[in-house]
Design a protein around this motif. Structure first.
Motif: not given
Length: 301
Positions: A27, A19, A69, A74, A21-23, A72
């Motif tokens: 990433h 997975k 998806k 955590e 995750t884009r911030d 997420g």
């Protein structure tokens, strides 16, 4: 019928989930290997082949990816809790769900630019989690494997039993090295309780484990094992049980006398790192008043 069905379970093993995750340009990666195991009212599928109570294993695989998806990831523990709760509460025949997770760590590659999307796989250890839910209570066991550690001094081994087959010389300054395999059980079991911060807990357990290994002047690997477990129990109130399996990665002084060379610890010694056989030290450390529940054989967890 002269036979009957015993304990059984089924599911989809080793679902590899990555997975991202884009911030912005930064990433984050979660890289998991998830195994789902379900049990419950499954007698008839074994006796007659009726699949009326069977949720396909392909569905469990799809659920793992969909939850990654939708919810997420955590932490490995929290992701496993989401999955276990879903399988038990959404399918009446399923009474218990067990989720086993391995997590692989990635370290960010620092670059001159502002983009932070390059990573290198860390080789330190593999993080582990097992979550079991029966519809009313939880059992969460976290852990790690393949964490290799070494003390180049502050370790001795002497005063042991000797018989006619003993050839091992006593050691008063030796290398102590091991490849840590460990599991720890949380005392969180009820949704009414505040769940631990799984990420912080893992980081702190590993920290205390390593500090105890480094700070213990060891007269035996057993002593070091107990110090590691006791420190975790003493500092982490959310944990009641810690189990270790520690192979002794033996390092033997090489005999250099035939070459006219002195080889001792006081003058930069040379060692032979033995692959096998190896001593295997295993034990459980428990909080006072608690019962051991982690299996002796950690490979079955």
């Amino acid at each position: 019928m002269p036979t009957y069905l015993g304990q059984n379970q089924y599911g989809k093993a080793e679902n590899r989930v990555v997975k991202i995750t884009r911030d912005g340009t930064t990433h984050h990666i979660k890289d998991l290997n998830v195994s789902v195991s379900l049990s419950g009212d499954m007698d008839e599928v074994h006796y007659s082949g009726s699949n009326a109570n069977v949720l396909p294993t392909d569905t469990t695989k799809n659920t793992v990816f969909a939850f990654a998806k939708e919810h997420g990831i955590e932490s490995a523990e929290q992701f496993g809790i989401h999955l276990a709760r879903h399988f038990v509460t959404s399918q009446e025949p399923i009474r218990t769900a067990r989720i086993r997770i391995e997590e692989y760590s990635w370290e960010r590659i620092e670059t001159p630019g502002e983009d932070e999307h390059s990573f290198v796989r860390q080789g330190q250890e593999t993080r582990l989690a097992q979550i079991t839910y029966d519809g009313s209570s939880w059992e969460v066991v976290s852990g790690l494997k393949d964490l290799t550690v070494m003390n180049s001094t502050n370790s001795e081994f002497w005063g042991y039993v000797k018989d006619e087959y003993t050839t091992l010389p006593e050691a008063y300054d030796r290398i102590l090295a091991t490849e840590v395999s460990s599991r720890w059980r949380f005392n969180w079991s009820d949704d009414a309780q505040q769940a631990p911060d799984w990420e912080e807990s893992y980081a702190q357990v590993k920290r205390h484990m390593l500090l105890a290994f480094a700070e213990t002047y060891s007269l035996s690997l057993q002593q070091t094992l107990y110090a590691m477990g006791a420190r975790i129990i003493d500092h982490r109130g959310e944990i009641d049980e810690v189990r270790f399996s520690l192979p002794n990665k033996h390092h033997f002084l090489v005999d250099l006398k035939p070459f006219g060379l002195k080889n001792d610890t006081a003058d930069g010694a040379v060692y032979y790192a033995a692959d096998r056989p190896y001593g295997l030290i295993e034990a459980t450390v428990l909080r006072d008043g608690c019962e051991a529940k982690i299996p002796v054989d950690l490979t079955n967890l």
